[in-house]
Design an enzyme around this catalytic site. Sequence first.
Site, short mmCIF file in Angstrom:
data_model
loop_
_atom_site.label_atom_id
_atom_site.label_comp_id
_atom_site.label_asym_id
_atom_site.label_seq_id
_atom_site.Cartn_x
_atom_site.Cartn_y
_atom_site.Cartn_z
N HIS A 152 0.81 -1.23 0.00
CA HIS A 152 0.00 0.00 0.00
C HIS A 152 0.84 1.27 0.00
O HIS A 152 0.59 2.20 0.77
CB HIS A 152 -0.96 0.02 1.20
CG HIS A 152 -2.02 -1.04 1.14
ND1 HIS A 152 -3.12 -1.03 1.98
CD2 HIS A 152 -2.16 -2.15 0.37
CE1 HIS A 152 -3.89 -2.09 1.71
NE2 HIS A 152 -3.30 -2.78 0.74
N TYR A 255 -12.73 10.29 3.37
CA TYR A 255 -13.37 9.19 2.65
C TYR A 255 -13.60 7.95 3.53
O TYR A 255 -14.10 6.95 3.04
CB TYR A 255 -12.58 8.87 1.38
CG TYR A 255 -12.72 10.02 0.40
CD1 TYR A 255 -13.73 10.02 -0.55
CD2 TYR A 255 -11.91 11.14 0.51
CE1 TYR A 255 -13.91 11.11 -1.39
CE2 TYR A 255 -12.08 12.24 -0.33
CZ TYR A 255 -13.08 12.21 -1.27
OH TYR A 255 -13.28 13.30 -2.09
#
Length: 372
Positions: A152, A255
């Site tokens: 990631h 988000y």
Amino acid sequence: MIGLASCGATQSGDSAPAAGSGQPYAVSEHGSFAEPWALAFAPGTDTLFITEKAGTMKFLDTASGTLGTVTGLPEVAYAGQGGLGDVAFLPGEDGPLAGRTIYLTWAEPGEGETRGAAMGRGTLACESETACTLEDFSVIWRQVPKVSGAGHYSHKIAFLPDGEYLFLSSGDRQKGDPAQDLGTNLGKVLRLNLDGTPAPGNPFADRGGVSAEIWSYGHRNLLGLEFDSAGRLWDLEHGPRGGDEINLVREGANYGWPVVSNGVHYNGDPIPDHPTHPEFTAPAISWNPVIAPGDFIFYSGRLWPEWKDQALATGLATMALVRISFDDQFNGTEQARYDFGKRLRDIVEGPDGTIWIAEDGPGGRLLQLRPE
């Protein structure tokens, strides 16, 4: 045109695309590469640059087929999802390749077993049509903090169309909670000056430090970062088990990761869906099962007019090219899924409107799509 749909694939709020026959393109191969990761055309040229994950970079004159190599690259932490990442060119520069400003991202080793993404900038110098090197190359940005693990990183670059600022995706490094922590730049979209410093006017600039870099937060693993034709910024993001998503990236927006997701944890533990927490910005579209995206573009419509302003996303697990449209409220609908039978890593539109795709992994082929 109707593409091939994967069995059982659905998007939140939308029905699955219907299966069809045929494909609206012809495919040609242009060599294979060692774990290709990112593609970028030098603006105003037919020359395509290809990063390879272990730390090498090639370039292809797509008009003549001549292949070259770039040297002077940084040392990379090649493990897991880490290695050499994105390549991007400063908008507005034209003429020969030599003298172009080039940006790279990569996974950088830290102390002990830690790693983090980095971004550097240099100048391209070319000794011949098959040999270039990076000069005056230096690191201009780093993930903070460096952490354990090798996943990631995200580290995708997107320049404002006028070239004034750049945006950079910074993944959560599989740690989750830092995505909600404004004291780190993990799990964020960043808005930076061209020298890697925080751009003026960012929403959390009054906090100082890396907080001044942040444009949006609550992200997981952002492997696509693109502007549409109207100058709006979007990201394409990996979810956990389910919950891959495309987001319209808004200033200061949260988000929700890891508090909410339209997927579940890998061990099956539930995660609240986006509608349960309206304080977080919901995605324009999400997928469950996942498409495992590699990257995406917004297509110009030059050769496929019916695709104008639609997103084309490469799929890793799905081994497909996924086409998505958006309505006036920025809600996404999957229109088609074209099966390639191979994991697809990156995608870019060529100067003539053809589409170039890099397959994932060792021996990943470079493919060019033209209308059938």
